[in-house]
Motif scaffolding. Structure first.
Motif, PDB file in Angstrom:
ATOM      1  N   UNK A 136       0.818  -1.212   0.000  1.00 29.96           N
ATOM      2  CA  UNK A 136       0.000   0.000   0.000  1.00 29.96           C
ATOM      3  C   UNK A 136       0.854   1.265   0.000  1.00 29.96           C
ATOM      4  N   UNK A 137       2.163   1.118   0.171  1.00 30.64           N
ATOM      5  CA  UNK A 137       3.047   2.284   0.182  1.00 30.64           C
ATOM      6  C   UNK A 137       3.635   2.568  -1.192  1.00 30.64           C
ATOM      7  N   UNK A 138       3.483   1.638  -2.115  1.00 35.88           N
ATOM      8  CA  UNK A 138       4.098   1.781  -3.437  1.00 35.88           C
ATOM      9  C   UNK A 138       3.061   2.124  -4.492  1.00 35.88           C
ATOM     10  N   UNK A 139       3.419   3.047  -5.377  1.00 36.91           N
ATOM     11  CA  UNK A 139       2.565   3.386  -6.525  1.00 36.91           C
ATOM     12  C   UNK A 139       3.042   2.672  -7.778  1.00 36.91           C
ATOM     13  N   UNK A 140       4.031   1.804  -7.637  1.00 38.37           N
ATOM     14  CA  UNK A 140       4.675   1.173  -8.782  1.00 38.37           C
ATOM     15  C   UNK A 140       4.383  -0.322  -8.817  1.00 38.37           C
ATOM     16  N   UNK A 141       4.234  -0.850 -10.020  1.00 40.99           N
ATOM     17  CA  UNK A 141       4.077  -2.281 -10.230  1.00 40.99           C
ATOM     18  C   UNK A 141       4.792  -2.678 -11.514  1.00 40.99           C
ATOM     19  N   UNK A 142       5.446  -3.845 -11.488  1.00 40.73           N
ATOM     20  CA  UNK A 142       6.038  -4.424 -12.689  1.00 40.73           C
ATOM     21  C   UNK A 142       5.183  -5.630 -13.063  1.00 40.73           C
ATOM     22  N   UNK A 143       4.634  -5.637 -14.273  1.00 41.41           N
ATOM     23  CA  UNK A 143       3.715  -6.704 -14.673  1.00 41.41           C
ATOM     24  C   UNK A 143       4.150  -7.327 -15.991  1.00 41.41           C
ATOM     25  N   UNK A 144       3.779  -8.590 -16.165  1.00 41.31           N
ATOM     26  CA  UNK A 144       4.071  -9.299 -17.411  1.00 41.31           C
ATOM     27  C   UNK A 144       3.095  -8.857 -18.497  1.00 41.31           C
ATOM     28  N   UNK A 145       3.615  -8.745 -19.721  1.00 40.09           N
ATOM     29  CA  UNK A 145       2.788  -8.394 -20.875  1.00 40.09           C
ATOM     30  C   UNK A 145       2.648  -9.555 -21.850  1.00 40.09           C
ATOM     31  N   UNK A 146       3.395 -10.635 -21.607  1.00 43.31           N
ATOM     32  CA  UNK A 146       3.381 -11.765 -22.521  1.00 43.31           C
ATOM     33  C   UNK A 146       4.491 -11.671 -23.548  1.00 43.31           C
ATOM     34  N   UNK A 147       4.823 -12.800 -24.168  1.00 42.86           N
ATOM     35  CA  UNK A 147       5.873 -12.871 -25.192  1.00 42.86           C
ATOM     36  C   UNK A 147       7.220 -12.365 -24.675  1.00 42.86           C
ATOM     37  N   UNK A 148       7.492 -12.616 -23.395  1.00 41.97           N
ATOM     38  CA  UNK A 148       8.775 -12.229 -22.820  1.00 41.97           C
ATOM     39  C   UNK A 148       8.901 -10.762 -22.483  1.00 41.97           C
ATOM     40  N   UNK A 149       7.821 -10.002 -22.627  1.00 40.70           N
ATOM     41  CA  UNK A 149       7.872  -8.563 -22.355  1.00 40.70           C
ATOM     42  C   UNK A 149       7.205  -8.251 -21.018  1.00 40.70           C
ATOM     43  N   UNK A 150       7.592  -7.125 -20.456  1.00 39.92           N
ATOM     44  CA  UNK A 150       7.004  -6.661 -19.205  1.00 39.92           C
ATOM     45  C   UNK A 150       7.038  -5.142 -19.191  1.00 39.92           C
ATOM     46  N   UNK A 151       6.397  -4.552 -18.201  1.00 41.46           N
ATOM     47  CA  UNK A 151       6.455  -3.097 -18.074  1.00 41.46           C
ATOM     48  C   UNK A 151       6.396  -2.697 -16.613  1.00 41.46           C
ATOM     49  N   UNK A 152       7.010  -1.572 -16.330  1.00 42.84           N
ATOM     50  CA  UNK A 152       6.980  -0.975 -14.997  1.00 42.84           C
ATOM     51  C   UNK A 152       5.998   0.184 -15.033  1.00 42.84           C
ATOM     52  N   UNK A 153       4.976   0.120 -14.183  1.00 49.92           N
ATOM     53  CA  UNK A 153       3.957   1.165 -14.114  1.00 49.92           C
ATOM     54  C   UNK A 153       4.193   2.030 -12.890  1.00 49.92           C
ATOM     55  N   UNK A 154       4.044   3.332 -13.046  1.00 56.62           N
ATOM     56  CA  UNK A 154       4.110   4.258 -11.922  1.00 56.62           C
ATOM     57  C   UNK A 154       2.824   5.069 -11.923  1.00 56.62           C
ATOM     58  N   UNK A 155       1.905   4.723 -11.012  1.00 50.04           N
ATOM     59  CA  UNK A 155       0.621   5.408 -10.953  1.00 50.04           C
ATOM     60  C   UNK A 155       0.742   6.714 -10.179  1.00 50.04           C
ATOM     61  N   UNK A 156      -0.142   7.641 -10.482  1.00 50.10           N
ATOM     62  CA  UNK A 156      -0.197   8.907  -9.758  1.00 50.10           C
ATOM     63  C   UNK A 156      -1.063   8.730  -8.518  1.00 50.10           C
ATOM     64  N   UNK A 157      -0.528   9.078  -7.353  1.00 53.70           N
ATOM     65  CA  UNK A 157      -1.315   8.969  -6.123  1.00 53.70           C
ATOM     66  C   UNK A 157      -2.480   9.946  -6.136  1.00 53.70           C
ATOM     67  N   UNK A 158      -2.294  11.097  -6.775  1.00 54.08           N
ATOM     68  CA  UNK A 158      -3.341  12.120  -6.803  1.00 54.08           C
ATOM     69  C   UNK A 158      -4.409  11.822  -7.847  1.00 54.08           C
ATOM     70  N   UNK A 159      -4.012  11.208  -8.969  1.00 55.18           N
ATOM     71  CA  UNK A 159      -4.963  10.905 -10.047  1.00 55.18           C
ATOM     72  C   UNK A 159      -4.684   9.494 -10.556  1.00 55.18           C
ATOM     73  N   UNK A 160      -5.044   8.470  -9.783  1.00 56.39           N
ATOM     74  CA  UNK A 160      -4.639   7.096 -10.103  1.00 56.39           C
ATOM     75  C   UNK A 160      -5.227   6.523 -11.381  1.00 56.39           C
ATOM     76  N   UNK A 161      -6.324   7.083 -11.897  1.00 66.63           N
ATOM     77  CA  UNK A 161      -6.899   6.578 -13.147  1.00 66.63           C
ATOM     78  C   UNK A 161      -6.289   7.249 -14.377  1.00 66.63           C
ATOM     79  N   UNK A 162      -5.435   8.230 -14.166  1.00 69.34           N
ATOM     80  CA  UNK A 162      -4.797   8.911 -15.290  1.00 69.34           C
ATOM     81  C   UNK A 162      -3.699   8.023 -15.877  1.00 69.34           C
ATOM     82  N   UNK A 163      -3.148   8.438 -17.020  1.00 67.64           N
ATOM     83  CA  UNK A 163      -2.094   7.657 -17.669  1.00 67.64           C
ATOM     84  C   UNK A 163      -0.886   7.529 -16.749  1.00 67.64           C
ATOM     85  N   UNK A 164      -0.441   6.317 -16.472  1.00 65.84           N
ATOM     86  CA  UNK A 164       0.747   6.150 -15.633  1.00 65.84           C
ATOM     87  C   UNK A 164       2.022   6.336 -16.442  1.00 65.84           C
ATOM     88  N   UNK A 165       3.117   6.541 -15.754  1.00 67.26           N
ATOM     89  CA  UNK A 165       4.422   6.493 -16.414  1.00 67.26           C
ATOM     90  C   UNK A 165       4.744   5.022 -16.665  1.00 67.26           C
TER      91      UNK A 165
END
Length: 287
Positions: free
Chosen positions: A89-118
């Motif tokens: 609950x302290x982290x705004x970041x998640x690393x998730x699998x995308x399939x085919x050996x790819x992944x991405x690191x997401x950085x959500x905005x604490x103030x606007x969490x539904x907005x586009x993440x980095x």
């Protein structure tokens, strides 16, 4: 002493309090794992009741963020090392699998969490190039804040995000499953779930010889896109670990930890997986 509070969604949070000798004239020290540091406003006449009210207000302010993180944690395959999600609950970041050996690191905005993440993409160069093209050409136009971050990702990238493995609970999902316990029992239950999910089987996304931070074999080099990038070159010296990392990935990981130390051109710290000692040179590689 510990103070336990439930937020509006029933999540259990624990704050550690240290009462100074001058309490209640002097403010207590508060440690609580939130996306942003908790700042206590302490005035003459305040008691623990005012502290609890301020903590409750802080918890309420993160409900939208935690709802998005829980959706990601419950419906995607998380790749974050266990230490990264020790306090989900302290982290705004998640690393998730995308399939085919790819992944991405997401950085959500604490103030606007539904907005586009980095977003930072990892994986084979051709796959990363396709994902980046889809993201940078369509995300701004297609992003719909009425949908969840996860749903938007799938639509913009045109991928079906891999689901968690059966029985796997990590991040907020693990914390929620431990909410029935209290105090130390809750922390141990959540930590135990993270450790169970951090088995070798759960990290087969990396593949043979792939970096156990970015989960790709060759690190893309923007300066030389036509060349095969660097392969993992650092191995954890722990006999029971022996995971491999790109020097750049490990340097970025250790550089973000306050417990790491630098000696000339080398960073020393803890392995992201076994927590044993590890070091990496930060000297630029010669081409």
């Amino acid at each position: 002493m510990c103070l336990q509070l439930h937020d509006a969604a029933g999540r259990l949070h624990t704050a550690e309090l240290q009462l100074p000798a001058g309490f209640p004239v002097s403010a207590p020290a508060v440690t609580v794992h939130l996306p942003k540091p908790f700042k206590l406003k302490w005035l003459p006449g305040h008691t623990l009741l005012q502290l609890k009210q301020q903590l409750q207000q802080a918890l309420d302010s993160y409900q939208a963020l935690w709802a998005q993180l829980e959706d990601i944690d419950r419906h995607t395959q998380l790749l974050d090392p266990p230490q990264a999600l020790a306090h989900p609950y302290a982290s705004c970041s998640r690393c998730i699998a995308l399939g085919n050996g790819a992944s991405c690191q997401l950085q959500l905005s604490a103030a606007a969490p539904r907005s586009m993440p980095a977003v930072v993409f990892y994986g084979p160069s051709s796959t990363v190039a396709r994902l980046q093209a889809a993201w940078y050409s369509g995300a701004a136009q297609q992003w719909d804040e009425q949908q969840s971050v996860r749903e938007n990702l799938q639509e913009v990238l045109q991928v079906q995000l891999p689901a968690p493995k059966p029985g796997s609970k990590r991040g907020c999902a693990a914390a929620a499953s431990a909410a029935g316990a209290s105090g130390i029992e809750q922390a141990e239950a959540a930590a135990g779930s993270e450790a169970d999910d951090a088995s070798d089987d759960d990290y087969d996304m990396a593949g043979d010889g792939a970096c156990c931070i970015c989960y790709s074999l060759h690190l893309p080099d923007p300066a030389h896109p036509d060349q095969i990038g660097a392969a993992p070159s650092v191995t954890c010296p722990g006999a029971s670990c022996s995971r491999v990392f790109h020097a750049m990935c490990l340097a970025e990981w250790l550089g973000a930890l306050p417990t790491s130390r630098r000696v000339f051109d080398t960073l020393f710290g803890s392995c992201p997986f076994c927590n044993g000692p590890i070091g990496v040179s930060t000297r630029p590689a010669a081409h």
